[in-house]
Design an enzyme around this catalytic site. Structure first.
Site, mmCIF file in Angstrom:
data_model
loop_
_atom_site.group_PDB
_atom_site.id
_atom_site.type_symbol
_atom_site.label_atom_id
_atom_site.label_comp_id
_atom_site.label_asym_id
_atom_site.label_seq_id
_atom_site.Cartn_x
_atom_site.Cartn_y
_atom_site.Cartn_z
ATOM 1 N N ASP A 1 34.186 7.136 -4.128
ATOM 2 C CA ASP A 1 35.630 7.054 -4.365
ATOM 3 C C ASP A 1 36.157 8.472 -4.563
ATOM 4 O OD1 ASP A 1 38.158 6.716 -5.283
ATOM 5 O OD2 ASP A 1 37.619 5.589 -7.092
ATOM 6 N N CYS B 1 41.140 29.987 44.354
ATOM 7 C CA CYS B 1 41.347 31.340 43.841
ATOM 8 C C CYS B 1 42.653 31.318 43.068
ATOM 9 C CB CYS B 1 41.449 32.311 45.025
ATOM 10 S SG CYS B 1 41.894 34.004 44.585
ATOM 11 N N ASP C 1 39.226 39.055 40.609
ATOM 12 C CA ASP C 1 39.769 40.129 41.444
ATOM 13 C C ASP C 1 39.087 41.457 41.129
ATOM 14 O OD1 ASP C 1 41.479 38.763 43.026
ATOM 15 O OD2 ASP C 1 43.302 39.259 41.930
ATOM 16 N N ASP D 1 44.989 30.265 47.250
ATOM 17 C CA ASP D 1 45.284 31.166 46.133
ATOM 18 C C ASP D 1 46.443 30.636 45.286
ATOM 19 O OD1 ASP D 1 45.055 33.440 44.581
ATOM 20 O OD2 ASP D 1 45.026 34.812 46.292
ATOM 21 N N MET D 2 46.636 31.220 44.131
ATOM 22 C CA MET D 2 47.730 30.842 43.224
ATOM 23 C C MET D 2 47.923 32.007 42.257
ATOM 24 S SD MET D 2 48.420 29.593 40.036
ATOM 25 C CE MET D 2 49.208 28.302 39.156
ATOM 26 N N ASN D 3 48.989 32.784 42.506
ATOM 27 C CA ASN D 3 49.040 34.111 41.903
ATOM 28 C C ASN D 3 50.078 34.345 40.810
ATOM 29 O OD1 ASN D 3 46.934 35.788 42.932
ATOM 30 N ND2 ASN D 3 47.832 35.508 44.946
ATOM 31 N N ASP E 1 42.754 37.414 55.113
ATOM 32 C CA ASP E 1 43.391 37.183 53.806
ATOM 33 C C ASP E 1 44.905 37.333 53.962
ATOM 34 O OD1 ASP E 1 43.928 37.764 50.758
ATOM 35 O OD2 ASP E 1 41.846 37.101 50.821
ATOM 36 N N LYS F 1 40.911 29.909 52.005
ATOM 37 C CA LYS F 1 40.994 30.401 50.616
ATOM 38 C C LYS F 1 42.368 30.024 50.082
ATOM 39 C CE LYS F 1 40.945 34.859 48.140
ATOM 40 N NZ LYS F 1 40.796 36.301 48.367
HETATM 41 C C1 GLA Z 1 44.980 37.483 44.943
HETATM 42 C C2 GLA Z 1 43.535 37.189 45.271
HETATM 43 C C3 GLA Z 1 42.969 38.292 46.120
HETATM 44 C C4 GLA Z 1 43.782 38.416 47.382
HETATM 45 C C5 GLA Z 1 45.232 38.646 47.034
HETATM 46 C C6 GLA Z 1 46.099 38.613 48.267
HETATM 47 O O1 GLA Z 1 45.106 38.573 44.102
HETATM 48 O O2 GLA Z 1 42.783 37.005 44.107
HETATM 49 O O3 GLA Z 1 41.627 38.032 46.416
HETATM 50 O O4 GLA Z 1 43.636 37.255 48.138
HETATM 51 O O5 GLA Z 1 45.724 37.674 46.131
HETATM 52 O O6 GLA Z 1 47.426 38.819 47.966
#
Ligand code: GLA
Length: 736
Positions: free
Chosen positions: A53, A526, A548, A478-480, A366, A476
């Protein structure tokens, strides 16, 4: 069955090969977490001997002063009935409170593993591999049912958990928090391991002692992030690569997440991982349900190395999918750091020509091939080839590349739009944006609202056209940048906190459609390098660009942290130019190659501009990688020397690892000198994963050793001071 149920004593015993996980139904109502630890064959059924308790511990059953939810270890914790610790699920009820009381309402045990609708998850090939337990808890007042799901593999030390929330009532409610799993450890004598960092410094492994109160990591960036990876582990004191108990939590999700450990007044450690409650709410209408992402729980009784190998096998065998799952990954030349935006078709063909002569297997075009993209300020969204650079279009260019006996790959960044683009001019309302407020830019670009069907349809159609035209063997993705002004014009104000999660669900839907339509493309994920290196993305794309930062000595750190969770087959590694473009450091081509051979391998430099001696070295490297590729990609990884001490976080001058082939017949050992000192002491490297009684020929010194000697005494590794940052050699099993 790996799940036992005792009707008489009301408990479930989940057994993996070396672990036990026990859940009890307390008083016929509460779902108690009893234990997670090394495997026991029977549980006594009793853990009440400590019930006392306690003052200020509310009692949900009148008169039972020794029973309180505030001291009960739970599988899923709710606010409002006396558990003052951090909750697992929070729902705003029709009465305006968070008070809820979901009580045990039944369970099911069955063979196999169900799919998680719309979400990536681990899977089973046939129902014999794993069993699933589902426990229902129902809040009777409003008809909300929470289903806790546990899939237990028979031959893996893994339990996959997730939670479903169903509204079987008649009124809308709002989910405010929905973690995927909660484990209440009985004490807090652990160190918390996390993989933290930044862009170009991803997944640094650091540990810290648990302390009273709440602690943890999170991402609020709309992506799993460079800054924190959706993984934590709890390590018993003294646990290291080869000994000690380690518990891992890996979330199969690519967006905002949180992972927390709440150490309470009695030193229990409530550990949870799931969707980040920050800026999250979900309207749950009557008759609908909400599924949380999956979390993979894994336990090792013999150190972090074993935990990693368990995760590697699971992710390789039962998370990655498709025709490339076990295909040897091609050796790449990527145009980015070779020529950035400065190219025309002639330059690209020269690069491909030379790469092909050196033995490279895949040419990746790329950034810079579409719209009018001569810099990163324009054209994202306009997925049509730039005729100034590719005068005869993509098909013609792709065919020219393939005619050089090298496959063709292409870079895209579909989730983004440049303000300066045809797409933005046609659909200025497609990016995420809050009405009346300005955009925030990142790399001069905006994030498309992937929660909207028409945006996804546009992307599917325009990418399908590109892929059909170019017939790439590899893409590839990507998304930046990260998300700001998170608002979707398709949702009412009351639905805006759903946007981050709906975005990720939309992304998953788009990727599933593309995977189905283009099953032969090898996708690599990426996000400015490793900003979305998570199990969610691996379900759709079996490899990820790790960072990168391609400075090889920095990469040794990044790859080490990455390897704690992710298998070599998922980790994309390239050889950079020297001086390196991120750090300006000059390292030998030999070391750049040897360090990049820890994953899927390639080059990212202008091979038309190097001298003949380097070309010859590259040819030899490629031949070597071809020889060891199977061992690296599908073998077992043993980390021999951590670049950072797991207990003290102190940096070591060395790092070393080895890959042992799945048949045990060969191994590749790589040692890296991270800090150069003249007159340096040798690195004493004790090897691992060998057969103690087996004999091995070492290519380092041409000697034959017995496995026990290599593992107990080890080998002395000496680095040539001026020229060597790494030493790599093979071990080949030989007859006595
Ligand atoms: C990012 C990716 C790189 C390359 C650049 C291109 O930074 O990580 O490997 O592809 O974009 O703009």
């Amino acid at each position: 069955m790996s799940i036992e149920y005792s009707k008489a004593s009301q408990y479930f015993h989940l057994k993996t090969p070396s672990s036990s996980y026990v859940i009890a139904i307390k008083k016929g109502r509460y779902v108690e977490h009893v234990l997670w630890g090394s495997r026991i064959e029977e549980w006594s059924g009793n853990n009440d001997n400590l019930a006392i308790d306690r003052a200020f511990a509310p009692n949900p059953v009148e008169g039972e002063r020794t029973f309180s939810l505030d001291t009960l270890s739970q599988e899923c914790a709710f606010p409002g009935h006396g558990d003052f610790r951090v909750s697992t699920i929070e729902i705003l009820m029709p009465d305006g409170t968070l008070v809820m009381e979901p009580l045990y309402a039944g369970h099911r045990i069955y063979a196999g593993k169900p799919k998680l609708e719309g979400l990536p998850a681990t899977w089973t090939c046939d129902d014999d591999e794993a069993d699933t337990l589902e426990i229902d808890l129902t809040d009777r007042l409003y008809g909300i049912t929470i289903t806790l799901s546990y899939t237990v593999w028979k031959d893996r030390d893994v339990i996959a958990r997730s939670t479903r929330i169903a509204n079987n009532g008649i009124k809308e409610v709002s989910i405010r928090k929905a973690m995927s799993a909660c484990v209440d450890f009985a004490d807090s004598d652990y160190r918390l391991l996390q993989l933290s960092g930044a862009h170009c410094r991803e997944r640094g492994a650091i540990t810290r002692d648990l302390f009273p109160g709440n602690q943890g990591i999170e991402s609020r960036r709309g992506a799993s992030s460079h800054q924190q990876n959706p993984f934590i582990a709890l390590l018993r004191p003294g646990a290291n690569e080869t000994t000690g108990e380690v518990f891992g939590f890996s979330l199969v999700y690519s967006g905002n997440f949180s992972a927390t450990v709440d150490v309470d007044q009695f030193n229990s450690a409530r550990t949870m991982i799931g969707l980040n409650p920050h800026n999250f709410a979900w309207r749950l209408n009557p008759g609908t349900s909400f599924q949380t992402p999956e979390v993979v729980l894994s336990r090792s009784g013999s150190g972090l190395g074993e935990l990693s190998r368990t995760l590697h096998r699971l992710f390789r065998d039962r998370l990655c999918r498709g025709v490339h799952q076990y295909k040897e990954r091609p050796i790449v030349i990527n145009s980015w750091e070779a020529i950035y935006f400065n190219f025309d078709e002639k330059k690209l063909l020269e690069l491909a020509d030379e790469a092909s002569r050196l033995g490279v297997e895949l040419f990746v075009l790329d950034d810079g091939w579409f719209g009018k993209r001569d810099s990163d300020t324009t054209s994202l969204g306009d997925w049509t080839p730039d005729r100034r650079k590719l005068p005869n279009g993509l098909r013609d260019f792709s065919q020219k590349i393939k005619a050089k006996n090298i496959s063709f790959g292409l870079w895209v960044e579909p989730e983004m739009v440049s303000r300066n683009s045809e797409l933005f001019r046609a659909h200025p309302d497609w990016p995420l944006q809050v009405p009346g407020r300005d955009f925030s830019f990142g790399r001069d670009q905006l994030v498309l609202d992937l929660s909207r069907q028409e945006v996804r349809d546009y992307l599917f159609d325009s990418l399908s056209e590109v892929f059909t035209e170019a017939e790439p063997d590899y893409v590839k993705w990507d998304m930046n940048r990260h998300m700001t002004e998170v608002y979707s014009s398709r949702l009412p104000s009351g639905g805006q906190q759903e946007v981050s999660h709906r975005y990720i669900l939309g992304l998953y839907e788009l990727l599933e459609r593309l995977n189905t339509a283009f099953p032969n493309i090898l996708f690599e994920s990426c996000s400015g390098g490793g900003g979305r290196y998570d199990p969610g993305m691996l379900y759709y794309m079996p490899q990820t660009w790790a960072s990168d930062n391609i400075d090889s000595l920095n990469r040794a750190h990044i790859q080490f942290g990455t390897s704690i969770v992710y298998p070599a087959s998922t980790m994309s590694c390239h050889v950079s130019a020297a001086p390196n473009h991120q750090t300006g450091r000059i390292t030998s081509l030999k070391s750049r190659g040897e360090i990049a051979m820890a994953g899927t391998f390639g080059y990212e430099l202008d091979v038309t501009k190097i001298d003949d001696a380097d070309k010859e070295s590259i040819k030899r490297q490629i031949a070597k990688y071809r020889e060891i590729r199977k061992t690296v990609l599908w073998g077992d990884l043993y980390r021999l020397q951590d670049p950072v001490d797991l207990e003290t976080n102190a940096e070591s001058p060395f790092a070393a690892w080895m890959h042992v082939s799945s048949d045990g017949k060969s191994a590749v050992v790589t040692a890296v000198r991270l800090q150069a000192w003249p007159n340096q002491a040798p690195l004493m490297l004790r090897l691992s994963g060998l057969d103690a009684q087996g004999y091995y020929f070492s290519t380092l010194d041409g000697m034959r050793y017995r496995g026990d000697e290599l593992m107990s005494f080890g080998m002395k590794i000496l680095f040539q001071v001026e020229t060597e940052e790494s030493v790599q050699f093979e071990l080949k099993r030989v007859a006595r």
